[in-house]
Design a protein around this motif. Structure first.
Motif: not given
Length: 302
Positions: A80-82, A166-175, A250-253
């Protein structure tokens, strides 16, 4: 007797080969060297005995793996997260690339590009500390919400909210960095198409929808195919810096579970079995995505 001389081409390229030695050495030491530890997946590994004296148990660790009560929860969290990172990341990168392309004032455009690229070069060791301060119960974001009378949100401790953090902060970094590919694709579009559309009365929005988006569609499809190989890569370093036991559900991958089971709980063999299975699936997905990309678009990795 004729003297042996170094060929001119080799002599010219020798500095380049020397420059390659450090990264090649690092890959051999830190990527290929540890692969010998895969044998732990088939052993009841005991550090005191080492790889050669530990008892072999065959597929027993894989049997235990599929009996884990949290296995499918961890797999779902990873997927889901990926997948959301990939899907939303592509949408955000395409949108940013189109908006940047529409900016006409070049100094402002360069400034915006620099600002949105910058987060990519910061590690999650640094960003994790920043976001912990911003998103904590008494952090800046909750203080801002309190000004408007809103109730504070436990961003890093609420299981339902944490994956989206996790998803939104990754977007902030990578977009910003991911937008480079689409910006390059947009520059390949024939500018006379825009001129003809403007003469026909098409506005900027219509030009984007009828020229820009179709013009980069092949690149978009190619990136979708290439990203299929990374649906099990949810970003261990990011999650490790931000999560806590309250959001494990929900956060453990897969990667964070392997870290905790292997290094913290000393279940070396079981953790190695999980990591090995994940790696095999990832290799299959990555190889499959590259094969499709080569057949459909002539894209060659090597």
């Amino acid at each position: 007797m004729r003297k042996k001389t170094i060929p001119v081409r080799l002599k010219r390229q020798l500095p380049l080969f020397l420059m390659m030695l450090p990264p090649v050495a690092l890959v051999l030491i830190y990527s290929y060297g540890p692969m010998f530890g895969i044998v732990m997946a088939f052993q009841k590994f005991e550090p005191a005995k080492g790889f050669f004296a530990s008892n072999w148990v065959g597929w027993e660790n894989f049997d235990r793996l599929f009996q884990l009560p949290d296995l499918w929860t961890i797999v779902w969290n990873t997927f889901f997260i990926a997948s959301m990172k990939i899907f939303l990341g592509m949408l955000a990168a395409i949108l940013v690339a189109i908006l940047l392309n529409e900016l006409q004032f070049r100094p402002f455009k360069r400034t915006v590009q620099t600002v949105i690229y910058a987060p990519y070069f910061l590690s999650w060791v640094i960003l994790g500390g920043i976001f912990r301060e911003l998103l904590s119960r008494d952090g800046l974001v909750n203080q801002f919400l309190a000004v408007f009378g809103a109730e504070g949100v436990n961003f890093l401790g609420e299981a339902a909210i944490f994956p989206w953090v996790i998803i939104i902060t990754d977007l902030w970094q990578m977009t910003g960095f991911n937008a480079i590919v689409y910006l390059a694709a947009i520059t390949d579009i024939d500018p006379t198409l825009y001129e003809a559309a403007a003469i026909d009365g098409a506005g900027r929005f219509r030009q984007v929808m009828k020229i820009t988006v179709p013009g980069i569609m092949a690149y978009i499809i190619l990136m979708v195919i290439l990203n299929l190989g990374y649906v099990l890569n949810a970003g261990m370093d990011q999650i490790l810096m931000l999560y806590s036991p309250s959001v494990y559900s929900t956060g453990d991958v897969i990667d964070t579970w392997v870290y905790r089971a292997g290094l913290k709980d000393s279940q070396y063999s079981l953790a190695t079995a999980v990591g090995l299975l994940r790696s095999v699936v990832s290799v299959v997905l990555v190889s499959g995505s590259y094969i499709i990309a080569k057949k459909k678009f002539g894209y060659n990795v090597f």
